[in-house]
Design a protein around this motif. Structure first.
Motif, PDB file in Angstrom:
ATOM      1  N   ASP A 587       0.801  -1.230   0.000  1.00  0.00           N
ATOM      2  CA  ASP A 587       0.000   0.000   0.000  1.00  0.00           C
ATOM      3  C   ASP A 587       0.829   1.274   0.000  1.00  0.00           C
ATOM      4  O   ASP A 587       0.373   2.318  -0.470  1.00  0.00           O
ATOM      5  CB  ASP A 587      -0.935   0.008   1.212  1.00  0.00           C
ATOM      6  CG  ASP A 587      -1.985  -1.083   1.126  1.00  0.00           C
ATOM      7  OD1 ASP A 587      -2.294  -1.528   0.000  1.00  0.00           O
ATOM      8  OD2 ASP A 587      -2.483  -1.498   2.187  1.00  0.00           O
ATOM      9  N   GLY A 588       2.028   1.228   0.559  1.00  0.00           N
ATOM     10  CA  GLY A 588       2.831   2.444   0.609  1.00  0.00           C
ATOM     11  C   GLY A 588       4.111   2.228   1.381  1.00  0.00           C
ATOM     12  O   GLY A 588       4.233   1.281   2.167  1.00  0.00           O
ATOM     13  N   ILE A 589       5.078   3.126   1.158  1.00  0.00           N
ATOM     14  CA  ILE A 589       6.369   3.051   1.836  1.00  0.00           C
ATOM     15  C   ILE A 589       6.755   4.446   2.316  1.00  0.00           C
ATOM     16  O   ILE A 589       6.660   5.421   1.561  1.00  0.00           O
ATOM     17  CB  ILE A 589       7.464   2.500   0.909  1.00  0.00           C
ATOM     18  CG1 ILE A 589       7.099   1.094   0.422  1.00  0.00           C
ATOM     19  CG2 ILE A 589       8.817   2.475   1.620  1.00  0.00           C
ATOM     20  CD1 ILE A 589       8.113   0.501  -0.540  1.00  0.00           C
ATOM     21  N   SER A 590       7.173   4.523   3.583  1.00  0.00           N
ATOM     22  CA  SER A 590       7.680   5.783   4.141  1.00  0.00           C
ATOM     23  C   SER A 590       9.112   5.571   4.598  1.00  0.00           C
ATOM     24  O   SER A 590       9.429   4.546   5.213  1.00  0.00           O
ATOM     25  CB  SER A 590       6.823   6.233   5.338  1.00  0.00           C
ATOM     26  OG  SER A 590       5.487   6.454   4.935  1.00  0.00           O
ATOM     27  N   GLU A 591       9.974   6.520   4.294  1.00  0.00           N
ATOM     28  CA  GLU A 591      11.381   6.413   4.674  1.00  0.00           C
ATOM     29  C   GLU A 591      11.635   7.190   5.957  1.00  0.00           C
ATOM     30  O   GLU A 591      11.189   8.325   6.114  1.00  0.00           O
ATOM     31  CB  GLU A 591      12.288   6.946   3.572  1.00  0.00           C
ATOM     32  CG  GLU A 591      13.772   6.848   3.934  1.00  0.00           C
ATOM     33  CD  GLU A 591      14.675   7.357   2.835  1.00  0.00           C
ATOM     34  OE1 GLU A 591      15.906   7.259   2.973  1.00  0.00           O
ATOM     35  OE2 GLU A 591      14.147   7.875   1.818  1.00  0.00           O
ATOM     36  N   TYR A 592      12.354   6.552   6.882  1.00  0.00           N
ATOM     37  CA  TYR A 592      12.741   7.195   8.131  1.00  0.00           C
ATOM     38  C   TYR A 592      14.246   7.005   8.307  1.00  0.00           C
ATOM     39  O   TYR A 592      14.712   5.915   8.618  1.00  0.00           O
ATOM     40  CB  TYR A 592      12.014   6.591   9.335  1.00  0.00           C
ATOM     41  CG  TYR A 592      10.555   6.949   9.374  1.00  0.00           C
ATOM     42  CD1 TYR A 592      10.094   8.012  10.136  1.00  0.00           C
ATOM     43  CD2 TYR A 592       9.618   6.222   8.637  1.00  0.00           C
ATOM     44  CE1 TYR A 592       8.748   8.351  10.166  1.00  0.00           C
ATOM     45  CE2 TYR A 592       8.278   6.555   8.658  1.00  0.00           C
ATOM     46  CZ  TYR A 592       7.849   7.613   9.420  1.00  0.00           C
ATOM     47  OH  TYR A 592       6.508   7.949   9.443  1.00  0.00           O
ATOM     48  N   GLY A 593      15.018   8.111   8.094  1.00  0.00           N
ATOM     49  CA  GLY A 593      16.439   8.032   8.342  1.00  0.00           C
ATOM     50  C   GLY A 593      16.736   8.312   9.809  1.00  0.00           C
ATOM     51  O   GLY A 593      15.995   9.023  10.481  1.00  0.00           O
ATOM     52  N   VAL A 594      17.827   7.803  10.326  1.00  0.00           N
ATOM     53  CA  VAL A 594      18.243   8.048  11.711  1.00  0.00           C
ATOM     54  C   VAL A 594      19.090   9.320  11.738  1.00  0.00           C
ATOM     55  O   VAL A 594      20.113   9.420  11.065  1.00  0.00           O
ATOM     56  CB  VAL A 594      19.044   6.853  12.261  1.00  0.00           C
ATOM     57  CG1 VAL A 594      19.508   7.152  13.687  1.00  0.00           C
ATOM     58  CG2 VAL A 594      18.198   5.587  12.222  1.00  0.00           C
ATOM     59  N   LEU A 678       9.156   2.091   6.497  1.00  0.00           N
ATOM     60  CA  LEU A 678       7.923   1.468   6.965  1.00  0.00           C
ATOM     61  C   LEU A 678       7.093   1.115   5.734  1.00  0.00           C
ATOM     62  O   LEU A 678       6.722   1.983   4.947  1.00  0.00           O
ATOM     63  CB  LEU A 678       7.144   2.419   7.865  1.00  0.00           C
ATOM     64  CG  LEU A 678       7.831   2.844   9.169  1.00  0.00           C
ATOM     65  CD1 LEU A 678       6.889   3.695  10.007  1.00  0.00           C
ATOM     66  CD2 LEU A 678       8.297   1.632   9.956  1.00  0.00           C
ATOM     67  N   VAL A 679       6.824  -0.194   5.573  1.00  0.00           N
ATOM     68  CA  VAL A 679       6.086  -0.681   4.406  1.00  0.00           C
ATOM     69  C   VAL A 679       4.723  -1.174   4.866  1.00  0.00           C
ATOM     70  O   VAL A 679       4.632  -2.025   5.762  1.00  0.00           O
ATOM     71  CB  VAL A 679       6.850  -1.809   3.687  1.00  0.00           C
ATOM     72  CG1 VAL A 679       6.131  -2.191   2.401  1.00  0.00           C
ATOM     73  CG2 VAL A 679       8.295  -1.391   3.399  1.00  0.00           C
ATOM     74  N   THR A 720       2.230  -3.283   9.100  1.00  0.00           N
ATOM     75  CA  THR A 720       3.321  -2.414   8.669  1.00  0.00           C
ATOM     76  C   THR A 720       4.625  -3.069   9.095  1.00  0.00           C
ATOM     77  O   THR A 720       4.776  -3.483  10.251  1.00  0.00           O
ATOM     78  CB  THR A 720       3.214  -1.020   9.300  1.00  0.00           C
ATOM     79  OG1 THR A 720       1.978  -0.426   8.884  1.00  0.00           O
ATOM     80  CG2 THR A 720       4.370  -0.147   8.858  1.00  0.00           C
ATOM     81  N   LYS A 721       5.527  -3.216   8.164  1.00  0.00           N
ATOM     82  CA  LYS A 721       6.799  -3.900   8.426  1.00  0.00           C
ATOM     83  C   LYS A 721       7.953  -2.927   8.281  1.00  0.00           C
ATOM     84  O   LYS A 721       7.969  -2.094   7.364  1.00  0.00           O
ATOM     85  CB  LYS A 721       6.973  -5.054   7.431  1.00  0.00           C
ATOM     86  CG  LYS A 721       8.119  -5.986   7.770  1.00  0.00           C
ATOM     87  CD  LYS A 721       7.754  -6.893   8.932  1.00  0.00           C
ATOM     88  CE  LYS A 721       8.908  -7.830   9.274  1.00  0.00           C
ATOM     89  NZ  LYS A 721      10.050  -7.154   9.902  1.00  0.00           N
ATOM     90  N   LEU A 722       8.903  -3.018   9.192  1.00  0.00           N
ATOM     91  CA  LEU A 722      10.110  -2.196   9.124  1.00  0.00           C
ATOM     92  C   LEU A 722      11.156  -2.907   8.276  1.00  0.00           C
ATOM     93  O   LEU A 722      11.503  -4.056   8.533  1.00  0.00           O
ATOM     94  CB  LEU A 722      10.671  -1.948  10.518  1.00  0.00           C
ATOM     95  CG  LEU A 722      12.017  -1.229  10.574  1.00  0.00           C
ATOM     96  CD1 LEU A 722      11.877   0.201  10.089  1.00  0.00           C
ATOM     97  CD2 LEU A 722      12.597  -1.278  11.977  1.00  0.00           C
ATOM     98  N   ILE A 723      11.630  -2.225   7.237  1.00  0.00           N
ATOM     99  CA  ILE A 723      12.711  -2.733   6.392  1.00  0.00           C
ATOM    100  C   ILE A 723      13.928  -1.843   6.611  1.00  0.00           C
ATOM    101  O   ILE A 723      13.835  -0.615   6.497  1.00  0.00           O
ATOM    102  CB  ILE A 723      12.318  -2.726   4.904  1.00  0.00           C
ATOM    103  CG1 ILE A 723      11.031  -3.526   4.680  1.00  0.00           C
ATOM    104  CG2 ILE A 723      13.459  -3.273   4.046  1.00  0.00           C
ATOM    105  CD1 ILE A 723      11.144  -4.993   4.971  1.00  0.00           C
ATOM    106  N   MET A 729      16.571   2.633  -0.621  1.00  0.00           N
ATOM    107  CA  MET A 729      15.747   1.691  -1.359  1.00  0.00           C
ATOM    108  C   MET A 729      14.970   2.450  -2.422  1.00  0.00           C
ATOM    109  O   MET A 729      14.371   3.483  -2.147  1.00  0.00           O
ATOM    110  CB  MET A 729      14.785   0.958  -0.416  1.00  0.00           C
ATOM    111  CG  MET A 729      13.885  -0.060  -1.097  1.00  0.00           C
ATOM    112  SD  MET A 729      12.983  -1.111   0.081  1.00  0.00           S
ATOM    113  CE  MET A 729      11.882   0.091   0.829  1.00  0.00           C
ATOM    114  N   VAL A 730      14.952   1.893  -3.652  1.00  0.00           N
ATOM    115  CA  VAL A 730      14.247   2.571  -4.739  1.00  0.00           C
ATOM    116  C   VAL A 730      13.039   1.781  -5.230  1.00  0.00           C
ATOM    117  O   VAL A 730      12.239   2.280  -6.018  1.00  0.00           O
ATOM    118  CB  VAL A 730      15.204   2.851  -5.928  1.00  0.00           C
ATOM    119  CG1 VAL A 730      16.297   3.806  -5.508  1.00  0.00           C
ATOM    120  CG2 VAL A 730      15.777   1.547  -6.484  1.00  0.00           C
ATOM    121  N   GLY A 731      12.887   0.535  -4.781  1.00  0.00           N
ATOM    122  CA  GLY A 731      11.743  -0.254  -5.214  1.00  0.00           C
ATOM    123  C   GLY A 731      11.574  -1.505  -4.385  1.00  0.00           C
ATOM    124  O   GLY A 731      12.530  -2.002  -3.777  1.00  0.00           O
TER     125      GLY A 731
END
Length: 796
Positions: A587-594, A678-679, A720-723, A729-731
């Motif tokens: 459904d969607g991906i959000s990027e969270y950098g540290v 977060l996917v 929601t899974k943490l990758i 990541m581009v895809g």
């Protein structure tokens, strides 16, 4: 994300966020205890036979005569029934499967014809309409079914018996106590049905007027003891045609009297070759035992010579078979016969094929080779083939199995113009596949003796799965068949489904439900859920445990879990007890950098983010316009020279103070520079499944991350899974190899991918007068069993 909250946030994310809706919690992982029978001393909780396991036995000494002119069979003989159960029996049940061919049978009464829409349709429906008409009319006029002439005790006293359609109850003079045995004799006769007209699993084939020969494939030809077992009592369900057979093991001593110029193929071993075979044929059989390729026992020239004459004499072929659950045979003067011995481990078998000249050149090239290949492959996944013969017969039955013998249909065709005999790729591989399938049935259910009348999938589905493994070992790029996950998705999308765990006579779309779907499920269990090593060990354990015994579905489910060390209740529930499908949406991906808190890095990162933003339309149009500060430089100060992203000494001092307070693990995490995503996933189809994620990084590198199905345990609808990745990541693609039977792959990728297809640029011709043609529902196939290559069972 600040360092203050980093530890707690990562711990929470690693548990996988669950988007819990207001709907009631649907526990897809609850145990099957409420559905499976309670284990005990007969069938244990591990899925193995217990120390109190028992099963009945029936031995047969029978003789039968084929009247070729009348196309009828008369038989007589003795049955010895062994009561190995702890129960006292006051009557016995016997199957009279030929009674299905009676004009007043339930099978005939419940037969339906194509729908009203199909009758209104045109050319496409003509074949079905004719077939339905012919079947209904011929079945009404055919005087089929058993004529039971007598049922007597061993000393010749009549036994009271009651016939209930396709079942017969024999009332015992004295109750049979546990451990007792009882012998009784029977005499009977019946007319053999023409298989191409009345269908099903036994009958004769009528050749052309010039030939004037018949080919007989004979099964269900004697009254057979019904099964009595702990889980069901007497298995005396009526035979309606789809639910097959549940039988007891026993020894058979059979004498078959046929025209003297006939060749007989049969369950068991021939006891009197000197009486029925020529010296040359006996010598060829000896050569075949150690041959590296099939040896012709009866040549095509010999068969063609026999076709031109018709003997008025008879010969009796004598066969014996030990520890089999049934007995079938075939007879014709048209038979060519070839054979090859195969010996490996405990297996020492003669693989043999019988076929008319109409089967060549296809049959002499492939049939016996396919038998040997089947035994070689099935032995790997189950147990060594224990019987002395394995036979494939070409005749009117499209595909049907019995102990040591199978009836298989595909033949080459004759070109009407040139007269050349040819066969298509579909016919070639259809023959190989149907032989693998039907010979494979020797293992499931002829030896692993499941209740076919109750659960079709336990023999057809399991066997179709092993068939698939054997096909893959035949040649690379073997034509795709059942068990491929991508081949079942259309059925899994359809509304016309019932669960696999449906009684055999109530199954819709038999080929998809009882063959393809369970075979696909086992393939997914092997490749995606358990892995080959765990699966193959557990599957072989099941076959070994239940060899020459009668397993139930719960025994299979429990053995697979016990031997693999894996809780699979979620898998059995979803695939076998529901009509849910696999459809996982990304459904969607959000990027969270540290955040490193290093001002040199963080301000540069924010500047890059700012620079990546689109330039507004206003700013684009204002570019180059006159600005006051450019005309008056004295208006510029410190803030014009240093913007929001300038690093100051104050920033640097604050960073140094922060670093001194960090724990070692926090310093290590900051140094690694990981990327957190977060996917969001939705389970649209309802069937929980492992996630198979193909992750693509900015450098172009791709790798697979496999996540067990238990990821859905807290929420079966949305998770929601943490990758965590080393670089951006581009895809991401869920199920990149189409291994889970996902029914909608258009929502499996992020970013979404364009789905390629074609649009037809040219209109097809259509009738100008039929204005309603486009509104009619396309006609479906009349019979699921006719569909597909291979066609595992006879048509109709």
């Amino acid at each position: 994300m600040t360092l203050k909250h980093l530890h707690a946030a990562i711990a929470t994310l690693l548990l996988s966020f669950s988007a819990l809706a207001a709907d009631p919690f649907d526990d897809k992982f609850r145990q099957l205890d409420e559905l499976l029978p309670t284990p005990g001393a007969i069938r244990t909780a591990s899925g193995a036979p217990g120390n109190a396991y028992w099963q009945q036995r029936a031995d047969y000494k029978l003789r039968a005569t084929l009247d070729e002119a009348a196309r009828s069979i008369s038989g007589a003989g003795t049955v010895t029934y062994h009561n190995n159960s702890p129960d006292t029996l006051s009557y016995l049940w016997v199957q009279l499967d030929q009674n299905m061919f009676r004009a007043d049978s339930d099978n005939r009464k419940i037969a339906t014809v194509p729908s009203r829409e199909a009758w209104a349709s045109t050319r496409e429906a003509d074949g079905l309409k004719f077939e339905a008409m012919r079947f209904n009319l011929e079945s009404r006029g055919f005087d089929g079914g058993f004529n039971i002439k007598s049922v007597k005790t061993g000393d010749g006293q009549p036994l009271r018996h009651v016939i209930n359609k396709t079942m017969m109850r024999i009332d015992l003079p004295q109750p049979m106590k546990p451990g007792a045995r009882f012998s009784f004799s029977m005499e009977w006769s019946f007319k053999v049905a023409e298989l191409n007209v009345l269908g099903r699993r036994s009958g004769f084939e009528r050749f052309n007027e010039q030939d004037k020969n018949d080919l007989f494939e004979i099964a269900q030809w004697y009254p057979r003891m019904a099964a009595y077992y702990d889980a069901a009592g007497w298995q005396n369900k009526q035979y309606l045609g789809d639910g097959e057979f549940t039988l007891e093991f026993g020894d058979y001593d059979i004498e078959l009297t046929v025209p003297a110029d006939h060749i007989v193929a049969s369950t068991g071993e021939l006891q009197n070759p000197g009486s029925v075979l020529s010296a040359a044929q006996r010598e060829r059989l000896i050569q075949a035992r150690s041959a590296s390729k099939p040896v012709i026992i009866v040549t095509q020239a010999e068969a063609e010579l026999a076709e031109k004459s018709r003997s008025t004499a008879t010969r009796t072929w004598h066969f014996k078979a030990k520890n089999v659950r049934d007995f079938a045979w075939a007879s014709s003067r048209k038979f060519i016969w070839d054979a090859q011995g195969y010996k490996n481990g405990a297996t020492d078998v003669m693989a043999m094929s019988y076929y008319p000249k109409e089967g060549n050149p296809l049959w002499e090239k492939y049939s016996t080779q396919a038998i040997v290949h089947t035994i070689d492959q099935y032995n790997k996944y189950s147990f060594d083939y224990p019987y002395p013969t394995a036979i494939s017969v070409n005749g009117p039955v499209g595909g049907m199995e019995y102990p040591m013998i199978s009836f298989n249909g595909p033949r080459p065709t004759k070109d009407k113009k040139t007269g050349e005999i040819t066969y298509s790729k579909q016919t070639k591989y259809g023959l190989i596949s149907v032989i693998i399938h039907e010979v494979g049935h020797n293992y499931f259910p002829m030896i692993v003796n499941s209740d076919e009348r109750q659960w079709t999938w336990m023999d057809e589905g399991i066997n179709s799965f092993v068939q698939y493994l054997a096909e893959q070992a035949w040649e690379e790029e073997y034509p795709r068949s059942r068990s491929e996950p991508r081949a079942i998705v259309d059925y899994m999308r359809s509304k016309n489904q019932v669960p696999i765990m449906t009684n055999s006579e109530s199954v819709l779309q038999r080929g998809n439900n009882a063959y393809a779907k369970p075979a696909t499920a086992l393939n997914i269990l092997r490749e995606t859920v358990l892995g080959r090593e765990l699966f193959d060990f557990a599957f072989r354990e099941y076959a070994q445990r239940w060899k020459f015994k009668r397993p139930t579905p719960s025994d299979f489910f429990r053995t697979m879990e016990d031997a693999s060390g894996t809780d699979l209740d979620w898998f059995w529930r979803g695939w076998f007890y529901t009509t849910d499908a696999v459809d996982v949406s990304v459904d969607g991906i959000s990027e969270y950098g540290v955040s490193s808190k290093n001002p040199e890095i963080e301000k540069a990162w924010r500047k890059a983010q700012k620079d990546a933003e689109p330039v507004s339309l206003t700013n684009q149009r204002n570019k180059g316009m006159a600005r006051r500060v450019e005309a008056h430089p004295e208006l510029k100060d410190f803030y014009n020279e240093n913007g929001d992203f300038t690093v100051t000494n104050k920033d640097r001092n604050k960073y140094n103070e922060t670093i001194e307070t960090l724990e070692p693990w926090e310093k290590a995490l900051l140094a690694q520079g990981k990327h957190l995503y977060l996917v969001d996933f939705s389970n649209i189809g309802g069937l929980v499944t492992p996630l198979v994620l193909e992750i693509e990084l900015k450098s172009g590198k791709k790798y697979i991350e496999r996540i067990p199905a238990e990821v859905w345990r807290y929420s079966s609808k949305k998770i929601t899974k943490l990758i965590v990745t080393d670089e951006p990541m581009v895809g991401l693609v869920q199920d990149p190899y189409w291994e889970t039977a996902d029914t909608d792959v258009s929502n499996n990728a992020w970013p979404r991918k364009i789905t390629p297809s074609r649009v037809e640029l040219f209109k097809t011709e259509r009738g100008t007068n039929d204005l309603m043609k486009d509104f009619r529902t396309p006609l479906k196939g009349k019979n699921e069993k006719k569909d597909a290559t291979p066609a595992p069972k006879a048509a109709q």
